[in-house]
Design an enzyme around this catalytic site. Structure first.
Site, PDB file in Angstrom:
ATOM      1  N   THR A 153      29.446   4.676  14.730  1.00  0.00           N
ATOM      2  CA  THR A 153      28.367   5.416  15.390  1.00  0.00           C
ATOM      3  C   THR A 153      27.210   4.494  15.786  1.00  0.00           C
ATOM      4  O   THR A 153      26.300   4.913  16.495  1.00  0.00           O
ATOM      5  CB  THR A 153      27.830   6.525  14.470  1.00  0.00           C
ATOM      6  OG1 THR A 153      27.544   5.967  13.187  1.00  0.00           O
ATOM      7  CG2 THR A 153      28.861   7.624  14.309  1.00  0.00           C
ATOM      8  N   HIS A 160      25.378  -0.569   7.839  1.00  0.00           N
ATOM      9  CA  HIS A 160      24.130  -0.641   7.084  1.00  0.00           C
ATOM     10  C   HIS A 160      24.447  -0.668   5.598  1.00  0.00           C
ATOM     11  O   HIS A 160      25.622  -0.651   5.201  1.00  0.00           O
ATOM     12  CB  HIS A 160      23.204   0.523   7.452  1.00  0.00           C
ATOM     13  CG  HIS A 160      23.845   1.882   7.360  1.00  0.00           C
ATOM     14  ND1 HIS A 160      24.150   2.478   6.153  1.00  0.00           N
ATOM     15  CD2 HIS A 160      24.243   2.756   8.330  1.00  0.00           C
ATOM     16  CE1 HIS A 160      24.703   3.667   6.375  1.00  0.00           C
ATOM     17  NE2 HIS A 160      24.777   3.855   7.681  1.00  0.00           N
ATOM     18  N   HIS A 197      27.084   1.414   3.856  1.00  0.00           N
ATOM     19  CA  HIS A 197      28.510   1.085   3.961  1.00  0.00           C
ATOM     20  C   HIS A 197      28.961   0.068   2.919  1.00  0.00           C
ATOM     21  O   HIS A 197      30.158  -0.186   2.773  1.00  0.00           O
ATOM     22  CB  HIS A 197      28.821   0.495   5.353  1.00  0.00           C
ATOM     23  CG  HIS A 197      28.666   1.476   6.475  1.00  0.00           C
ATOM     24  ND1 HIS A 197      27.600   1.448   7.345  1.00  0.00           N
ATOM     25  CD2 HIS A 197      29.455   2.508   6.871  1.00  0.00           C
ATOM     26  CE1 HIS A 197      27.733   2.419   8.238  1.00  0.00           C
ATOM     27  NE2 HIS A 197      28.840   3.078   7.969  1.00  0.00           N
ATOM     28  N   LYS A 201      27.196  16.524   6.805  1.00  0.00           N
ATOM     29  CA  LYS A 201      26.281  16.725   7.936  1.00  0.00           C
ATOM     30  C   LYS A 201      25.892  18.192   8.031  1.00  0.00           C
ATOM     31  O   LYS A 201      26.708  19.081   7.809  1.00  0.00           O
ATOM     32  CB  LYS A 201      26.936  16.287   9.257  1.00  0.00           C
ATOM     33  CG  LYS A 201      27.551  14.890   9.236  1.00  0.00           C
ATOM     34  CD  LYS A 201      26.508  13.814   9.115  1.00  0.00           C
ATOM     35  CE  LYS A 201      27.105  12.431   9.337  1.00  0.00           C
ATOM     36  NZ  LYS A 201      28.220  12.096   8.470  1.00  0.00           N
ATOM     37  N   ARG A 213      26.557  15.992  15.527  1.00  0.00           N
ATOM     38  CA  ARG A 213      25.813  14.860  16.069  1.00  0.00           C
ATOM     39  C   ARG A 213      26.209  14.600  17.513  1.00  0.00           C
ATOM     40  O   ARG A 213      27.226  15.093  17.998  1.00  0.00           O
ATOM     41  CB  ARG A 213      26.064  13.617  15.224  1.00  0.00           C
ATOM     42  CG  ARG A 213      27.502  13.176  15.216  1.00  0.00           C
ATOM     43  CD  ARG A 213      27.721  12.118  14.149  1.00  0.00           C
ATOM     44  NE  ARG A 213      29.128  11.734  14.098  1.00  0.00           N
ATOM     45  CZ  ARG A 213      29.642  11.019  13.128  1.00  0.00           C
ATOM     46  NH1 ARG A 213      28.893  10.625  12.140  1.00  0.00           N
ATOM     47  NH2 ARG A 213      30.919  10.704  13.142  1.00  0.00           N
ATOM     48  N   GLN A 236      41.761  12.626  10.992  1.00  0.00           N
ATOM     49  CA  GLN A 236      41.732  11.634   9.914  1.00  0.00           C
ATOM     50  C   GLN A 236      43.015  11.705   9.094  1.00  0.00           C
ATOM     51  O   GLN A 236      43.530  10.681   8.645  1.00  0.00           O
ATOM     52  CB  GLN A 236      40.514  11.854   9.006  1.00  0.00           C
ATOM     53  CG  GLN A 236      40.369  10.758   7.950  1.00  0.00           C
ATOM     54  CD  GLN A 236      39.059  10.846   7.197  1.00  0.00           C
ATOM     55  OE1 GLN A 236      38.047  11.267   7.741  1.00  0.00           O
ATOM     56  NE2 GLN A 236      39.063  10.432   5.935  1.00  0.00           N
ATOM     57  N   ASP A 253      32.284  12.231  -0.505  1.00  0.00           N
ATOM     58  CA  ASP A 253      32.219  13.290   0.500  1.00  0.00           C
ATOM     59  C   ASP A 253      33.456  13.300   1.397  1.00  0.00           C
ATOM     60  O   ASP A 253      33.640  14.226   2.198  1.00  0.00           O
ATOM     61  CB  ASP A 253      30.955  13.152   1.351  1.00  0.00           C
ATOM     62  CG  ASP A 253      30.885  11.826   2.105  1.00  0.00           C
ATOM     63  OD1 ASP A 253      31.553  10.857   1.692  1.00  0.00           O
ATOM     64  OD2 ASP A 253      30.157  11.756   3.116  1.00  0.00           O
ATOM     65  N   LYS A 313      16.324   8.826  -0.206  1.00  0.00           N
ATOM     66  CA  LYS A 313      17.672   8.480   0.253  1.00  0.00           C
ATOM     67  C   LYS A 313      17.927   6.985   0.159  1.00  0.00           C
ATOM     68  O   LYS A 313      17.110   6.169   0.583  1.00  0.00           O
ATOM     69  CB  LYS A 313      17.871   8.959   1.703  1.00  0.00           C
ATOM     70  CG  LYS A 313      19.316   8.866   2.168  1.00  0.00           C
ATOM     71  CD  LYS A 313      19.509   9.564   3.497  1.00  0.00           C
ATOM     72  CE  LYS A 313      20.975   9.522   3.921  1.00  0.00           C
ATOM     73  NZ  LYS A 313      21.196  10.212   5.208  1.00  0.00           N
ATOM     74  N   LYS A 347      17.337   3.828   3.036  1.00  0.00           N
ATOM     75  CA  LYS A 347      16.300   4.169   4.010  1.00  0.00           C
ATOM     76  C   LYS A 347      14.960   3.589   3.570  1.00  0.00           C
ATOM     77  O   LYS A 347      14.627   3.603   2.391  1.00  0.00           O
ATOM     78  CB  LYS A 347      16.160   5.698   4.143  1.00  0.00           C
ATOM     79  CG  LYS A 347      17.389   6.372   4.740  1.00  0.00           C
ATOM     80  CD  LYS A 347      17.479   6.136   6.233  1.00  0.00           C
ATOM     81  CE  LYS A 347      18.616   6.944   6.837  1.00  0.00           C
ATOM     82  NZ  LYS A 347      18.749   6.727   8.287  1.00  0.00           N
ATOM     83  N   THR A 348      14.193   3.084   4.529  1.00  0.00           N
ATOM     84  CA  THR A 348      12.834   2.624   4.266  1.00  0.00           C
ATOM     85  C   THR A 348      11.910   3.334   5.244  1.00  0.00           C
ATOM     86  O   THR A 348      12.369   4.132   6.070  1.00  0.00           O
ATOM     87  CB  THR A 348      12.715   1.101   4.461  1.00  0.00           C
ATOM     88  OG1 THR A 348      12.950   0.798   5.849  1.00  0.00           O
ATOM     89  CG2 THR A 348      13.724   0.360   3.605  1.00  0.00           C
TER      90      THR A 348
END
Length: 428
Positions: free
Chosen positions: A39, A44, A47, A81, A85, A174, A195, A230, A233-234
């Site tokens: 995506t 990041h 992963h 989700k 998206r 999948q 998940d 989370k 995340k920053t």
């Protein structure tokens, strides 16, 4: 050769595992895979758990397959989700796939021989398959009742956003990935985050119903931060593995700022250190928590493996410069982009070379040509108190003049007001 499942277990990475999976892997080298959704054009830190899983899988003597979803990326996975998206076009997806392949190559040993890792793209087997072929050859084997029983589907159906047919079909797509890799490459196990359990077992069920085969599943813990925010995340967004998106210095700082509670689990999950090495570090950390021994070990290990030894050295020198007492010498070795990354978020002022040469004194520079100080009076007061430095040299007099000879890299002046307030003056 290590025991793969036991390695995940002591590192506290293991979440769910299908019965008999551990015994099957103990028989010898087996092939397994994890999928990465393209995506974005970079992975990041979220992963990294799956990357580490493949690293441990290969270290245990097994053959890892990394699937980049050039086809599934066009659909979108509803797992975890709350809303559908935006879908990417094929050009964007192809670009993202190429970038992710390059990043994965830094972590895994790729080779056609032995247990060398293999990169695959599900667009290769879906691109020539028609919709009718798919629903005839795949859809008929999995009932709607089975698909609707999945938690990821239930949650979306109960929410206001609903669930499109596109996302509803994701688990079939999948599932077929697993079937294809099982049939063509003898991949007997699919791994992923917790998940993904529903999607993974749909694959094992398709293999059983379509070919009377046996396949296995394993999932890892989803990473959460102890303070409830989370992971990954920053304030400025996601922490990327691409140095153009997140500089090595910021990447290093992300891990260095880990809480004591988080770092004790993260050093097990994200490094390759042995259990004894980690236990020894924990003892030293507990003896002197203020030294942040665990945080430094984690940040240094990951920055070097994700980026390079050179990038780690720059991150360490940058940290020492901003928070320690090191000089400016290393800044002269950095590019313009690297310097701007270091001072991102620091107040910046642009002036011309002519302005600098015509500036009467340091007070005029800091209060007229720039706004480091709101007034000349405030600038004079702070300079006379010994609270102003330029390029790490204290300004001794209000009549001092700053010229081109003072510039770092012939372009920058770094002003400190007090100990922690930095300003960057860019001279062009």
């Amino acid at each position: 050769m290590t025991n793969f499942v036991e390695s995940l277990r002591w590192r506290k990475m293991l979440h769910d595992i299908m019965p008999e999976t551990e015994d099957k892997l103990a028989e010898g080298m087996k092939s397994g895979y994890i999928g990465f959704d393209p995506t974005a054009d970079s992975l990041h830190v979220g992963h990294l758990v799956q990357i580490m899983t493949l690293i441990h899988f290969q270290a245990a003597g097994h053959k890892p397959f990394a699937l980049v979803g050039g086809a599934t990326g066009m659909v979108g996975d509803p797992s975890g989700k709350s809303a559908e998206r935006n879908l990417l076009d094929s050009d964007a997806l192809n670009h993202n796939v190429a970038c992710i392949k390059k990043q994965l190559s830094k972590f895994l040993h790729f080779s056609d021989e032995g247990n060398g890792a293999v990169l695959v793209n599900n667009a290769d087997w879906f691109k020539n398959m028609s919709f009718l072929d798919f629903i005839r050859d795949v859809g008929k084997h999995i009932t709607v009742n089975y698909m609707m029983a999945k938690d990821s589907v239930k949650k979306r159906l109960e929410g206001d956003a609903g669930l499109s047919f596109t996302e509803f079909s994701y688990q079939l797509i999948q599932g077929y990935d697993f079937f294809h890799l099982w049939k063509e490459h003898n991949c007997i196990i699919q791994m992923g985050g917790s998940d993904q359990w529903g999607n993974i077992v749909t694959g094992t069920e398709l293999i059983r119903r379509k070919a009377s085969g046996q396949a296995y599943a394993l999932t890892t813990q989803l990473i959460k931060k102890s303070d409830g925010t989370k992971f990954g995340k920053t304030e400025s967004g996601a922490v990327w593995l691409d140095p153009e998106k997140t500089s090595p210095y910021k990447f290093y700082q992300f891990w260095l700022n880990s809480s004591d509670e988080d770092v004790k689990s993260w050093i097990r999950i994200f490094t390759l250190k042995t259990e004894q090495e980690i236990l020894d570090l924990e003892v030293k950390h507990d003896e002197a928590p203020h030294l942040r021994i665990l945080q430094k070990a984690l940040a240094e290990d990951l920055t070097e493996r994700v980026h390079s030894k050179e990038a780690l050295e720059i991150a360490l020198k940058t940290s020492d410069f901003l928070f320690g007492n090191s000089g400016l010498e290393f800044l002269n070795t950095l590019s313009e982009n690297q310097i701007m990354e270091i001072f991102e978020g620091v107040p910046q002022f642009n002036i011309s070379k002519e302005q600098l040469s015509n500036c009467a004194d340091v007070v005029s520079l800091l209060a007229e040509d720039t706004s480091v100080f709101p007034s000349k009076g405030e600038a004079k007061k702070m300079i006379q108190a010994g609270a102003v430095s330029i390029n790490r040299t204290k300004v001794n007099s209000i009549s001092d003049k700053i010229g081109a000879e003072n510039l770092i890299n012939k372009q920058y002046l770094i002003v400190q007001r007090g100990k922690k307030n930095y300003f960057l003056i860019i001279v062009k």
